[in-house]
Design an enzyme around this catalytic site. Structure first.
Site, PDB file in Angstrom:
ATOM      1  N   HIS A  34      27.847  40.204  66.855  1.00 43.83           N
ATOM      2  CA  HIS A  34      28.913  40.538  65.903  1.00 43.83           C
ATOM      3  C   HIS A  34      29.457  41.964  66.070  1.00 43.83           C
ATOM      4  O   HIS A  34      29.398  42.806  65.194  1.00 43.83           O
ATOM      5  CB  HIS A  34      28.578  40.223  64.439  1.00 43.83           C
ATOM      6  CG  HIS A  34      27.158  40.433  64.007  1.00 43.83           C
ATOM      7  ND1 HIS A  34      26.592  41.657  63.937  1.00 43.83           N
ATOM      8  CD2 HIS A  34      26.204  39.561  63.624  1.00 43.83           C
ATOM      9  CE1 HIS A  34      25.350  41.539  63.520  1.00 43.83           C
ATOM     10  NE2 HIS A  34      25.088  40.281  63.334  1.00 43.83           N
ATOM     11  N   HIS A  88      13.287  37.097  57.090  1.00 43.15           N
ATOM     12  CA  HIS A  88      14.690  37.536  56.979  1.00 43.15           C
ATOM     13  C   HIS A  88      15.609  36.313  57.052  1.00 43.15           C
ATOM     14  O   HIS A  88      15.409  35.434  57.890  1.00 43.15           O
ATOM     15  CB  HIS A  88      14.964  38.502  58.138  1.00 43.15           C
ATOM     16  CG  HIS A  88      16.323  39.097  58.200  1.00 43.15           C
ATOM     17  ND1 HIS A  88      17.147  39.236  57.101  1.00 43.15           N
ATOM     18  CD2 HIS A  88      17.013  39.631  59.249  1.00 43.15           C
ATOM     19  CE1 HIS A  88      18.268  39.819  57.481  1.00 43.15           C
ATOM     20  NE2 HIS A  88      18.216  40.058  58.775  1.00 43.15           N
ATOM     21  N   GLU A  90      18.829  36.164  57.894  1.00 44.51           N
ATOM     22  CA  GLU A  90      19.910  36.111  58.897  1.00 44.51           C
ATOM     23  C   GLU A  90      19.578  35.055  59.956  1.00 44.51           C
ATOM     24  O   GLU A  90      18.430  34.862  60.361  1.00 44.51           O
ATOM     25  CB  GLU A  90      20.123  37.493  59.538  1.00 44.51           C
ATOM     26  CG  GLU A  90      21.494  37.585  60.181  1.00 44.51           C
ATOM     27  CD  GLU A  90      21.954  39.019  60.500  1.00 44.51           C
ATOM     28  OE1 GLU A  90      21.156  39.971  60.403  1.00 44.51           O
ATOM     29  OE2 GLU A  90      23.146  39.164  60.865  1.00 44.51           O
ATOM     30  N   ASP A  92      19.781  34.478  63.061  1.00 47.12           N
ATOM     31  CA  ASP A  92      19.082  34.625  64.344  1.00 47.12           C
ATOM     32  C   ASP A  92      17.570  34.429  64.160  1.00 47.12           C
ATOM     33  O   ASP A  92      16.855  34.217  65.134  1.00 47.12           O
ATOM     34  CB  ASP A  92      19.386  35.975  65.012  1.00 47.12           C
ATOM     35  CG  ASP A  92      19.313  37.171  64.092  1.00 47.12           C
ATOM     36  OD1 ASP A  92      19.423  37.003  62.866  1.00 47.12           O
ATOM     37  OD2 ASP A  92      19.150  38.291  64.593  1.00 47.12           O
ATOM     38  N   HIS A 154      17.546  45.270  56.992  1.00 46.18           N
ATOM     39  CA  HIS A 154      18.844  45.753  56.621  1.00 46.18           C
ATOM     40  C   HIS A 154      19.615  44.809  55.696  1.00 46.18           C
ATOM     41  O   HIS A 154      20.808  45.024  55.456  1.00 46.18           O
ATOM     42  CB  HIS A 154      19.685  46.017  57.892  1.00 46.18           C
ATOM     43  CG  HIS A 154      19.984  44.731  58.668  1.00 46.18           C
ATOM     44  ND1 HIS A 154      21.242  44.437  59.117  1.00 46.18           N
ATOM     45  CD2 HIS A 154      19.228  43.680  59.009  1.00 46.18           C
ATOM     46  CE1 HIS A 154      21.235  43.266  59.750  1.00 46.18           C
ATOM     47  NE2 HIS A 154      20.024  42.805  59.688  1.00 46.18           N
ATOM     48  N   ASP A 173      13.471  42.872  61.836  1.00 40.90           N
ATOM     49  CA  ASP A 173      14.503  43.650  62.539  1.00 40.90           C
ATOM     50  C   ASP A 173      14.085  45.108  62.790  1.00 40.90           C
ATOM     51  O   ASP A 173      14.541  45.727  63.763  1.00 40.90           O
ATOM     52  CB  ASP A 173      15.812  43.640  61.740  1.00 40.90           C
ATOM     53  CG  ASP A 173      16.629  42.373  61.991  1.00 40.90           C
ATOM     54  OD1 ASP A 173      16.439  41.727  63.033  1.00 40.90           O
ATOM     55  OD2 ASP A 173      17.457  42.037  61.130  1.00 40.90           O
ATOM     56  N   TYR A 201      20.133  50.144  68.621  1.00 43.16           N
ATOM     57  CA  TYR A 201      19.869  49.161  67.566  1.00 43.16           C
ATOM     58  C   TYR A 201      19.875  49.852  66.188  1.00 43.16           C
ATOM     59  O   TYR A 201      20.490  49.374  65.236  1.00 43.16           O
ATOM     60  CB  TYR A 201      18.502  48.521  67.845  1.00 43.16           C
ATOM     61  CG  TYR A 201      18.185  47.335  67.006  1.00 43.16           C
ATOM     62  CD1 TYR A 201      18.420  46.044  67.449  1.00 43.16           C
ATOM     63  CD2 TYR A 201      17.614  47.496  65.738  1.00 43.16           C
ATOM     64  CE1 TYR A 201      18.117  44.941  66.667  1.00 43.16           C
ATOM     65  CE2 TYR A 201      17.307  46.421  64.959  1.00 43.16           C
ATOM     66  CZ  TYR A 201      17.556  45.144  65.424  1.00 43.16           C
ATOM     67  OH  TYR A 201      17.252  44.067  64.643  1.00 43.16           O
ATOM     68  N   HIS A 232      13.197  41.318  67.601  1.00 48.21           N
ATOM     69  CA  HIS A 232      14.046  41.404  68.802  1.00 48.21           C
ATOM     70  C   HIS A 232      13.373  42.313  69.830  1.00 48.21           C
ATOM     71  O   HIS A 232      12.864  43.385  69.475  1.00 48.21           O
ATOM     72  CB  HIS A 232      15.408  42.024  68.492  1.00 48.21           C
ATOM     73  CG  HIS A 232      16.257  41.219  67.569  1.00 48.21           C
ATOM     74  ND1 HIS A 232      16.870  40.042  67.931  1.00 48.21           N
ATOM     75  CD2 HIS A 232      16.610  41.438  66.274  1.00 48.21           C
ATOM     76  CE1 HIS A 232      17.566  39.571  66.910  1.00 48.21           C
ATOM     77  NE2 HIS A 232      17.419  40.391  65.892  1.00 48.21           N
TER      78      HIS A 232
HETATM   79 FE1  FEO Z   1      19.276  40.911  60.635  1.00 44.87          FE
HETATM   80 FE2  FEO Z   1      18.002  40.102  63.701  1.00 44.87          FE
HETATM   81  O1  FEO Z   1      18.853  39.818  62.061  1.00 44.87           O
END
Ligand code: FEO
Length: 397
Positions: A34, A88, A90, A92, A154, A173, A201, A232
């Site tokens: 994004h 989390h 989100e 991903d 976040h 994250d 990041y 990640h």
């Molecule tokens: Fe906030 Fe890796 O997603």
């Protein structure tokens, strides 16, 4: 240290401790997260903990589901998973929960209260959610999982999961980096490359939430940690002190004598002003970075200004406005909200000259302490450039 693997061929799980495996997905092709340019791709890290009860900590983006299942299947039958920990919302990390629930329908999904709310709203159904709060512990047998809520690191729902028996912090994250790699651990790559990606990041994802990061770091300081397993990139097992130290610096908004000069130009007049500004900072022994928006991506620019004391932004005027590249950068900068900075707006113009005031207003709205703007009509003369250098040298703190 050599990593321990199970099975052979593609999609192997990687053992990170006794009965604990990385079973995530490697997104070699990812180049845009994004708006954040991910030149090295990324991974979505999921972790399988085998005990009397079997837990999966986070999942993967939906299009890596088959890859995750293939890795899990080399350790256990995925239908035997008892608990899914969703650190989390989100997608991903949560994107494969609905698919996994089809083959492990009895698996309970543990998340923070905001996590349960977000997952329910996003997936429009109750996938067997159970709320946890900081200090709650889920016993798996010999192993246990302790939850630590880290709101706004976040998203409002974020949490971390700690496994005390092996001293592993599953940090989601936080401490992540967008790096696709066959290797899984920080001691298998050059530290400066990993830190550069960790900085990018932080600058592009975590920076607006520095106060919340400080609180998460203070919670982490109470834990005995031998492995930080983020969601990640590479797993930290050798350089834990270094990455925690970096997070302390970044979250403290600490800057050094560095000036980033970000600009676009139509006929090189604004560029000439940019180089005059650079001369002034160089003569005051500042590190400088020249970042032309025609050749630098805004997400790379954010990495450069992570520790920069001065942020100078220049645009000529086009149709009563700043150039669209500058406008896009300023929108991105304002959202990421670096603190404790000095700002300077500059640019050339032919007749309107509105761009310089617009840049100045946006930098001021970021809370920066502003220097007097530099505005030159048409092409700057040598004496005008010399005057810029001279005046600026006297203002730099
Ligand atoms: Fe906030 Fe890796 O997603």
């Amino acid at each position: 240290m050599k990593k321990k693997i199970l099975g052979s061929g593609a999609m192997i799980p990687v053992k990170i401790a006794k009965n604990i495996y990385w079973v995530g997905g490697i997104d070699w092709d990812l180049r845009n997260f994004h708006g954040y340019v991910t030149q090295k791709g990324s991974t979505y890290n999921a972790y399988l903990v085998i005990d009397e009860k079997i837990a999966l900590i986070d999942t993967v983006k939906h299009y890596h589901y088959e890859e995750m299942i293939e890795r899990i299947s080399k350790v256990i039958d995925p239908s035997k998973i008892n608990y899914i920990i969703s650190n989390h919302v989100e997608m991903d990390h949560s994107g494969s929960i609905p698919l996994l629930k089809k083959i492990a329908p009895h698996a309970a999904v543990y998340a923070s209260p905001n996590g349960v709310k977000g997952l329910t709203e996003h997936y429009k159904s109750d996938l067997g959610f159970k709320q946890v709060k900081t200090g709650d512990t889920l016993k798996l047998g010999k192993y246990s999982l302790r939850f630590i809520l880290t709101p706004m690191v976040h998203w409002p729902d974020n949490m971390m999961t700690y496994l005390p028996e092996e001293k592993i912090l599953f940090s989601n994250d936080a401490f992540g980096q967008h790096i696709a790699s066959y290797d899984r651990f920080d001691d298998e790559h050059q530290l400066n490359m990993i830190m550069q990606e960790a900085a990018k990041y932080y600058a592009n994802i975590v920076m607006p939430y520095s106060e919340q990061v400080k609180s998460a770091l203070s919670d982490a300081a109470k834990l005995d940690i031998e492995i930080i397993a983020p969601s990640h990139g590479l797993i930290w097992r050798k350089h834990i002190n270094e990455i925690i130290h970096q997070y302390e610096e970044w979250s403290g908004n600490l800057t050094k004598n560095k000036c980033v000069i970000i600009f676009d130009t139509m006929w090189n007049s604004t560029k000439k002003i940019a180089y005059a500004i650079q001369s002034a900072f160089e003569s005051r022994d500042f590190e400088t970075e020249m970042l032309n928006l025609q050749t630098n991506h805004i997400s790379d620019i954010m990495t450069e200004l992570l520790n920069a004391k001065y942020i100078c932004v220049g645009s000529p005027t086009l149709n009563n406005n700043m150039l669209p590249t500058v406008s896009a950068f300023l929108t991105y900068l304002k959202g990421l909200a670096p603190k404790n900075r000095f700002g300077l707006a500059f640019g050339s113009y032919g007749w309107g000259g509105q761009s310089i005031g617009q840049v100045e207003d946006t930098l001021a709205s970021c809370g920066f302490e502003m220097l007097e703007s530099i505005k030159i009509k048409y092409v700057p003369e040598k004496n005008q450039l010399a005057e810029i250098i001279n005046k600026l040298e006297g203002l730099i703190k």
